[in-house]
Design an enzyme around this catalytic site. Structure first.
Site, PDB file in Angstrom:
ATOM      1  N   HIS A 117       2.677   9.991  -2.387  1.00 14.28           N
ATOM      2  CA  HIS A 117       3.105   8.595  -2.338  1.00 14.28           C
ATOM      3  C   HIS A 117       2.036   7.677  -2.938  1.00 14.28           C
ATOM      4  CE1 HIS A 117       0.742   8.281   1.463  1.00 14.28           C
ATOM      5  NE2 HIS A 117       0.731   6.976   1.235  1.00 14.28           N
ATOM      6  N   LYS A 141       6.185   5.394  -1.155  1.00 21.92           N
ATOM      7  CA  LYS A 141       7.001   6.268  -0.293  1.00 21.92           C
ATOM      8  C   LYS A 141       8.471   6.265  -0.691  1.00 21.92           C
ATOM      9  CE  LYS A 141       4.111   6.581   3.776  1.00 21.92           C
ATOM     10  NZ  LYS A 141       3.844   6.062   5.115  1.00 21.92           N
ATOM     11  N   HIS A 181      -5.855   4.203  -0.873  1.00 22.25           N
ATOM     12  CA  HIS A 181      -5.989   3.860   0.545  1.00 22.25           C
ATOM     13  C   HIS A 181      -6.111   5.084   1.453  1.00 22.25           C
ATOM     14  CE1 HIS A 181      -1.580   4.281   0.272  1.00 22.25           C
ATOM     15  NE2 HIS A 181      -1.573   4.458   1.570  1.00 22.25           N
ATOM     16  N   HIS A 182      -5.962   6.295   0.883  1.00 26.68           N
ATOM     17  CA  HIS A 182      -6.219   7.502   1.688  1.00 26.68           C
ATOM     18  C   HIS A 182      -7.459   8.261   1.222  1.00 26.68           C
ATOM     19  CE1 HIS A 182      -2.588   7.352   4.143  1.00 26.68           C
ATOM     20  NE2 HIS A 182      -1.914   7.023   3.046  1.00 26.68           N
ATOM     21  N   HIS A 231       0.800  -1.236   0.000  1.00 32.14           N
ATOM     22  CA  HIS A 231       0.000   0.000   0.000  1.00 32.14           C
ATOM     23  C   HIS A 231       0.833   1.285   0.000  1.00 32.14           C
ATOM     24  CE1 HIS A 231       0.489  -0.678   4.384  1.00 32.14           C
ATOM     25  NE2 HIS A 231       0.379   0.632   4.505  1.00 32.14           N
ATOM     26  N   ASP A 232       1.951   1.268   0.697  1.00 29.40           N
ATOM     27  CA  ASP A 232       2.724   2.513   0.827  1.00 29.40           C
ATOM     28  C   ASP A 232       4.051   2.464   0.083  1.00 29.40           C
ATOM     29  OD1 ASP A 232       1.213   4.363   2.107  1.00 29.40           O
ATOM     30  OD2 ASP A 232       1.912   3.865   4.125  1.00 29.40           O
ATOM     31  N   ASP A 250      -5.006  -0.228   7.628  1.00 24.17           N
ATOM     32  CA  ASP A 250      -3.811   0.617   7.772  1.00 24.17           C
ATOM     33  C   ASP A 250      -3.967   1.598   8.934  1.00 24.17           C
ATOM     34  OD1 ASP A 250      -1.280   1.620   7.094  1.00 24.17           O
ATOM     35  OD2 ASP A 250      -2.141   3.138   5.759  1.00 24.17           O
TER      36      ASP A 250
END
Ligand SMILES: [Fe+2]
Ligand SMILES: [Fe+2]
Length: 410
Positions: free
Chosen positions: A279, A254, A305-306, A250-251, A353
């Site tokens: 990201h 970054k 996801h954000h 998911h991240d 998350d």
């Protein structure tokens, strides 16, 4: 196992990409082949003990039809995880050590000259009676990957009987197929962990443990959702497999964010936060040129996801490659995605998350208390999170907490 069924097994296992999902599936299939009521699967892991690297068996999954039937529909068995030395003292350890199959008709009557003994603590705790077992290695000619222990073979009337020589033979073939699938999945996992390691070098909060927990929570939320919506088992298996991998990544975007921002000990300025938000699109851009279902889900998760259920999240309607807004307001800023515009996988991972982040220590905060975490999760239903999925999250909270505990035990 005849030739066509070996081929079928091989192609079914060959489609699973995530090693954890694969291990559960291998155990399930092995139990089906021998009609075993229960079983467990161990994974060989290398751990550091007193500064030296040692190979051990890690008790990974357990399945038990009898105990499962005593639970309400859709609920899962709760168990603990532990390491077993690869030595002759335990049955699984002996099997790993010698790479030999061990077929025992009655665990409470093990031959006196046997080097191993039976640890009956599980039976004592669970009230389950282990009688016959068949324990066999998952190994190539060069290396051991794991061990399966099948428990309580049943005949057509449901009586427990010993495992036969034919079971041994068939499962040896099955193990060869399973091992080939495992080798490939282990390679996939190590590539993913390397990608995560790169983002971890940047953002120390994005650890292997965090991504694994997030992936497990996401799969648990999905499982309960799929149970409620009567999703066919084939489709369910496929989705949980790729969801697990997508959730781990998911991240990963970054990697493209500067250390100055990622490692900043305090809160971000609005400008820094603006950079940080990217990201999501950087992560999505890693997966958007291919069309496999796994890439698609990894892209959806990284990108969304954000996003917030109420449309106030980020990055909104934006093309991850050109960064051009796909839908925008009067000032040209991308509109946020809302409700079902946000891909399902993105909505699931958002919950997993945030939950894990709130429970964990970060450079700018201590872990929150359980009460605070749950209050916050509930409060964000309908604004940050999909309300149906938050209800599911609360329904399966004991399973989520058990998963959390299992990681703490590793
Ligand atoms: Fe993120
Ligand atoms: Fe995260």
């Amino acid at each position: 196992m005849d030739f066509p069924s070996i081929l079928r097994t091989s192609s079914e296992l060959g489609q699973i990409q995530d090693i954890d999902i694969l291990l559960e599936r291998i155990l399930f299939m092995a139990r089906k082949v021998a009609n075993a009521d229960a079983g467990s699967i161990y994974e060989k892991q290398t751990v550091t003990e007193d500064g030296a690297e040692v190979d051990k068996l890690f008790f990974k999954y357990v399945q038990n039809d009898t105990l499962q039937k005593s639970l309400p529909s859709g609920e899962k068995l709760v168990y603990s995880r532990f390491y077993v030395p690869i030595s002759k003292e335990s049955i699984s350890g002996y099997c790993a050590f010698t790479r030999q199959t061990v077929n025992l008709p009655d665990m409470y009557n093990i031959p006196e000259d046997a080097p191993y003994s039976f640890n009956s603590s599980f039976d004592k705790i669970s009230g389950y009676k282990t009688t016959s077992t068949l324990t066999f290695p998952l190994a190539t000619s060069e290396r051991l990957l794991g061990v399966i222990q099948l428990i309580n073979k049943k005949d057509a009337h449901g009586n427990v009987i010993p495992f036969s020589e034919e079971d041994e033979f068939v499962l040896t073939n099955f193990a060869a197929t399973a091992t080939a699938a495992m080798q490939r999945a282990i390679l996939t996992r190590s590539m993913i962990l390397r990608m995560i390691k790169m983002s971890e070098l940047r953002d120390p909060a994005e650890t292997g443990e965090h991504v694994n927990r997030v992936a497990d929570y996401a799969v648990e939320i999905y499982d309960r959702w799929a149970h409620k919506h009567d999703v066919q088992s084939d489709e369910r298996e496929k989705f949980r497999d790729i969801l697990r991998i997508g959730a781990m990544l998911h991240d990963v975007g970054k990697v493209a964010i500067s250390d100055m921002i990622l490692k900043k000990p305090g809160r971000f300025t609005p400008e820094e936060f603006h950079v940080m938000k990217h990201h999501t699109v950087y992560g999505a851009s890693l997966f958007c040129d291919t069309l496999s279902p796994m890439d698609k889900i990894a892209m959806d998760v990284a990108l969304t996801h954000h996003e917030n259920w109420d449309g106030k999240g980020y990055p909104g309607w934006i093309d991850p490659v050109s960064l051009a807004p796909l839908k925008h307001d009067d000032e040209g800023k991308p509109l946020g995605k809302k409700e079902n515009e946000i891909p399902f996988a993105g909505r699931i991972v958002a919950i997993a998350d945030v939950y894990d982040a709130l429970c964990s220590k970060r450079v700018y905060k201590e872990p929150w208390s359980e009460e605070q975490v749950l209050e916050e999760m509930r409060a964000l239903s309908g604004t940050r999170f999909d309300p149906e999925l938050i209800d599911i999250f609360f329904e399966i909270l004991p399973v989520i907490k058990n998963t959390q505990k299992l990681y703490a035990q590793q």
